[in-house]
Design a protein around this motif. Structure first.
Motif, short mmCIF file in Angstrom:
data_model
loop_
_atom_site.label_atom_id
_atom_site.label_comp_id
_atom_site.label_asym_id
_atom_site.label_seq_id
_atom_site.Cartn_x
_atom_site.Cartn_y
_atom_site.Cartn_z
N GLY A 119 0.81 -1.22 0.00
CA GLY A 119 0.00 0.00 0.00
C GLY A 119 0.84 1.26 0.00
N ALA A 120 1.93 1.25 0.76
CA ALA A 120 2.76 2.44 0.88
C ALA A 120 3.46 2.80 -0.43
CB ALA A 120 3.79 2.25 1.99
N VAL A 121 3.82 1.79 -1.22
CA VAL A 121 4.59 2.04 -2.45
C VAL A 121 3.71 2.02 -3.70
CG1 VAL A 121 6.68 1.08 -1.43
CG2 VAL A 121 5.16 -0.42 -2.75
N ALA A 122 2.41 2.04 -3.50
CA ALA A 122 1.48 1.91 -4.62
C ALA A 122 1.68 2.99 -5.66
CB ALA A 122 0.04 1.95 -4.09
N GLU A 123 1.42 2.65 -6.90
CA GLU A 123 1.31 3.55 -8.05
C GLU A 123 2.65 3.95 -8.68
OE1 GLU A 123 -2.77 5.58 -8.15
OE2 GLU A 123 -1.65 6.68 -6.63
N ARG A 124 3.79 3.46 -8.13
CA ARG A 124 5.03 3.85 -8.81
C ARG A 124 6.16 2.85 -8.68
NH1 ARG A 124 4.06 5.34 -3.33
NH2 ARG A 124 5.75 6.54 -2.42
N ILE A 125 5.97 1.71 -8.04
CA ILE A 125 7.04 0.74 -7.90
C ILE A 125 6.99 -0.28 -9.03
CG2 ILE A 125 5.82 -0.95 -6.46
CD1 ILE A 125 8.47 -1.19 -4.84
N LEU A 169 18.27 -3.46 -4.94
CA LEU A 169 17.33 -3.53 -6.06
C LEU A 169 17.34 -2.23 -6.87
CD1 LEU A 169 14.30 -5.32 -4.35
CD2 LEU A 169 15.72 -6.25 -6.20
N LYS A 170 17.42 -1.11 -6.16
CA LYS A 170 17.42 0.20 -6.83
C LYS A 170 18.64 0.35 -7.73
CE LYS A 170 17.00 5.17 -5.89
NZ LYS A 170 16.76 6.20 -4.85
N LYS A 171 19.79 -0.17 -7.28
CA LYS A 171 21.02 -0.02 -8.05
C LYS A 171 21.19 -1.10 -9.13
CE LYS A 171 22.48 3.62 -5.90
NZ LYS A 171 22.54 4.91 -6.60
N THR A 172 20.37 -2.11 -9.10
CA THR A 172 20.49 -3.20 -10.08
C THR A 172 19.31 -3.19 -11.05
OG1 THR A 172 19.52 -4.72 -8.44
CG2 THR A 172 21.94 -4.67 -8.62
N VAL A 173 18.20 -3.75 -10.66
CA VAL A 173 17.05 -3.84 -11.57
C VAL A 173 16.23 -2.55 -11.62
CG1 VAL A 173 16.87 -6.33 -11.27
CG2 VAL A 173 15.54 -4.82 -9.78
N GLY A 174 16.44 -1.66 -10.63
CA GLY A 174 15.63 -0.44 -10.56
C GLY A 174 14.33 -0.71 -9.82
N ILE A 175 13.83 0.28 -9.10
CA ILE A 175 12.61 0.06 -8.31
C ILE A 175 11.44 0.94 -8.75
CG2 ILE A 175 13.85 -0.75 -6.26
CD1 ILE A 175 13.49 2.04 -5.04
N ARG A 176 11.71 1.91 -9.62
CA ARG A 176 10.63 2.83 -10.00
C ARG A 176 10.34 2.77 -11.49
NH1 ARG A 176 8.90 8.42 -7.33
NH2 ARG A 176 7.32 9.01 -8.85
N VAL A 177 9.07 2.81 -11.81
CA VAL A 177 8.66 2.80 -13.22
C VAL A 177 9.01 4.13 -13.86
CG1 VAL A 177 6.78 1.17 -12.76
CG2 VAL A 177 6.33 3.65 -12.69
N SER A 178 8.96 4.17 -15.18
CA SER A 178 9.26 5.42 -15.89
C SER A 178 8.16 6.45 -15.67
CB SER A 178 9.40 5.14 -17.38
OG SER A 178 8.14 4.81 -17.95
N GLU A 179 8.48 7.70 -15.98
CA GLU A 179 7.49 8.77 -15.82
C GLU A 179 6.26 8.52 -16.69
OE1 GLU A 179 7.16 13.63 -16.49
OE2 GLU A 179 9.14 12.67 -16.22
N LYS A 180 6.47 8.06 -17.90
CA LYS A 180 5.34 7.78 -18.80
C LYS A 180 4.46 6.67 -18.25
CE LYS A 180 4.17 6.20 -23.48
NZ LYS A 180 2.96 7.01 -23.50
N GLU A 181 5.10 5.60 -17.74
CA GLU A 181 4.32 4.48 -17.16
C GLU A 181 3.51 4.95 -15.97
OE1 GLU A 181 6.98 0.51 -18.07
OE2 GLU A 181 7.70 1.91 -16.55
N GLU A 182 4.10 5.80 -15.15
CA GLU A 182 3.37 6.29 -13.97
C GLU A 182 2.19 7.16 -14.37
OE1 GLU A 182 4.11 8.91 -9.90
OE2 GLU A 182 5.84 8.13 -11.00
N ILE A 183 2.40 8.04 -15.34
CA ILE A 183 1.32 8.93 -15.77
C ILE A 183 0.20 8.14 -16.45
CG2 ILE A 183 0.74 10.80 -17.37
CD1 ILE A 183 3.54 11.97 -16.75
N ASP A 184 0.57 7.22 -17.32
CA ASP A 184 -0.43 6.42 -18.04
C ASP A 184 -1.14 5.42 -17.13
OD1 ASP A 184 0.29 7.75 -20.32
OD2 ASP A 184 1.49 6.10 -21.14
N GLY A 185 -0.44 4.94 -16.11
CA GLY A 185 -0.98 3.92 -15.23
C GLY A 185 -0.26 2.60 -15.41
#
Length: 418
Positions: free
Chosen positions: A123-129, A383-399
């Motif tokens: 719940g805390a990381v929803a919408e952008r991980i 994870l942040k330094k390897t596979v990455g933890i955040r989606v792209s800006e476009k993915e976040e905006i589009d959903g």
């Protein structure tokens, strides 16, 4: 044998109620976030319960209950991979695993708790991980970190025997610290490393409301969670003992009610409106707060603990915003801050009250908090330094639903998409 059957049936009913809580968590998260991320949240919650059970079977149960030898430090133990088959000398199933229920019931009840820690983080990381990063985190945190912490108390580890003065060890009846804060500490680290959602904070740093798309669903989720807590706390009596279970359910309900009422009153005084979401989170805060000592409290104690938790929720949510941390569902305030409060409350109220017990409770909070902060940071930072933890800006905006799942939860209803 008759009492064993009665106790075992009660424990299985409680297991079903705790399982039902995962639907409540799903509804709450969906309701408080935007519709374009609904599939993503559902996927995470289904993944957590399925993988959580498998991991708890493979390693978690025997990490949490390793059977520490007498004189052991009680920090880490492992009884082997997989589940045992408790058989009698004649080869039949050993039903007398303990006084209250069978070995299999014990595994399933505890396994339902295990998945909750990762659900809190969801719940805390929803919408952008990134979903892949979250799944890797869940596997490590639920499979290893949660059961190690649980072993320190419920598995007979060092916290269960830690003493200061007259206090007889750390006490956490159903998991204010061992379940809720374990998830809360990880949520805090994850939100910090992940960053806030686009648009959550203005250029001058002021928090901006990002309304959830389905508040009725969020309300249904909270009421389901309240119902599930009857199993969460009621089952933690570990038997169908009439006095113990009935008192526990009364204190649980009173704390929830007091938490909700105080949260809505305090938020109304502060913000001049009747905020349903604060009311709902106040209920959850009261539930988390009473969980550490639900079997130790009088009804009055329970009301006071829940009432303080309700106020804590309002100020906690404001604090999280002030720190520029983005928690879409209020998970950190509910599960971490109220989890700490509920654990310390054991030393203030009820049968365990006393200064020595309060100190022991504080040591438990610090030990669990330190371990979870360090391990969660290591896992998520790597994870942040390897596979990455955040989606792209476009993915976040589009959903995330369209980009990560290729589907829409509401294909015929696209209003308020952003």
């Amino acid at each position: 044998m008759e009492m064993l059957t009665i106790n075992n049936v009660w424990m299985m009913v409680c297991t079903a109620l705790v399982f039902f809580m995962h639907l409540g968590f799903s509804f709450l998260e969906i309701g408080l976030t935007r519709q374009k991320n609904t599939i993503n949240i559902l996927f995470k919650n289904v993944f957590i319960i399925c993988v959580g059970l498998l991991l708890y079977c493979l390693v978690g149960f025997n990490l949490m209950y390793p059977g520490f030898e007498e004189g052991a430090a009680g920090f880490f133990g492992f009884a082997g991979f997989g589940l045992d088959s408790p058989l009698t000398a004649e080869g039949g199933l050993d039903l007398a695993y303990n006084e209250g229920y069978t070995y299999w019931t014990d595994f399933l009840f505890q396994g339902m708790f295990a998945a909750t820690a990762a659900t809190i983080v969801s719940g805390a990381v929803a919408e952008r991980i990134k979903l892949s990063a979250f799944m890797i985190f869940t596997i490590i945190y639920v499979g290893v970190i949660y059961p190690i912490v649980g072993s320190w108390q419920w598995g007979g580890g060092f916290l269960s025997t830690f003493q200061i003065g007259d206090a007889e060890g750390f006490y956490d009846f159903a998991g204010s610290t061992l379940v809720h804060s374990v998830g809360g500490w990880a949520a805090l680290i994850a939100v910090y490393l992940l960053g806030s959602r686009i648009g959550k904070f203005s250029s001058d740093g002021k928090p901006q409301a990002i309304p959830g798309h389905n508040i009725p669903l969020a309300a249904a989720g909270v009421l389901i969670l309240w119902l599930g807590w009857f199993g969460f706390n009621g089952g933690s009596v570990l038997s169908a003992d009439a006095a113990g279970t009935s008192l526990t359910l009364v204190t649980t309900s009173l704390a929830a009610a007091a938490g909700g009422v105080v949260a809505f009153l305090v938020s109304t005084l502060m913000y001049k409106n009747y905020d349903l979401t604060m009311f709902l989170n106040g209920i959850l805060g009261g539930l988390v707060g009473i969980t550490a000592g639900a079997d130790q409290m009088s009804p009055t104690d329970a009301v006071l603990i829940g009432a303080i938790a309700g106020a804590v929720i309002v100020f906690g949510v404001a604090l999280i915003d002030k720190l520029k941390l983005d928690d879409p569902v209020g998970a950190i305030a509910v599960h971490l801050i109220c989890g700490i409060w509920g654990t310390l409350a054991v030393g203030i109220f009820g049968a365990k009250a006393g200064f020595d017990q309060f100190l022991v409770q504080g040591v438990g909070v610090l030990a669990v908090g330190g371990f979870c902060l360090i391990t969660a940071f290591i896992i998520i930072f790597v994870l942040k330094k390897t596979v990455g933890i955040r989606v792209s800006e476009k993915e976040e905006i589009d959903g995330l639903d369209g980009h990560e799942h290729g589907m829409d939860a509401y294909p015929d209803f696209r209003l308020n998409q952003h």
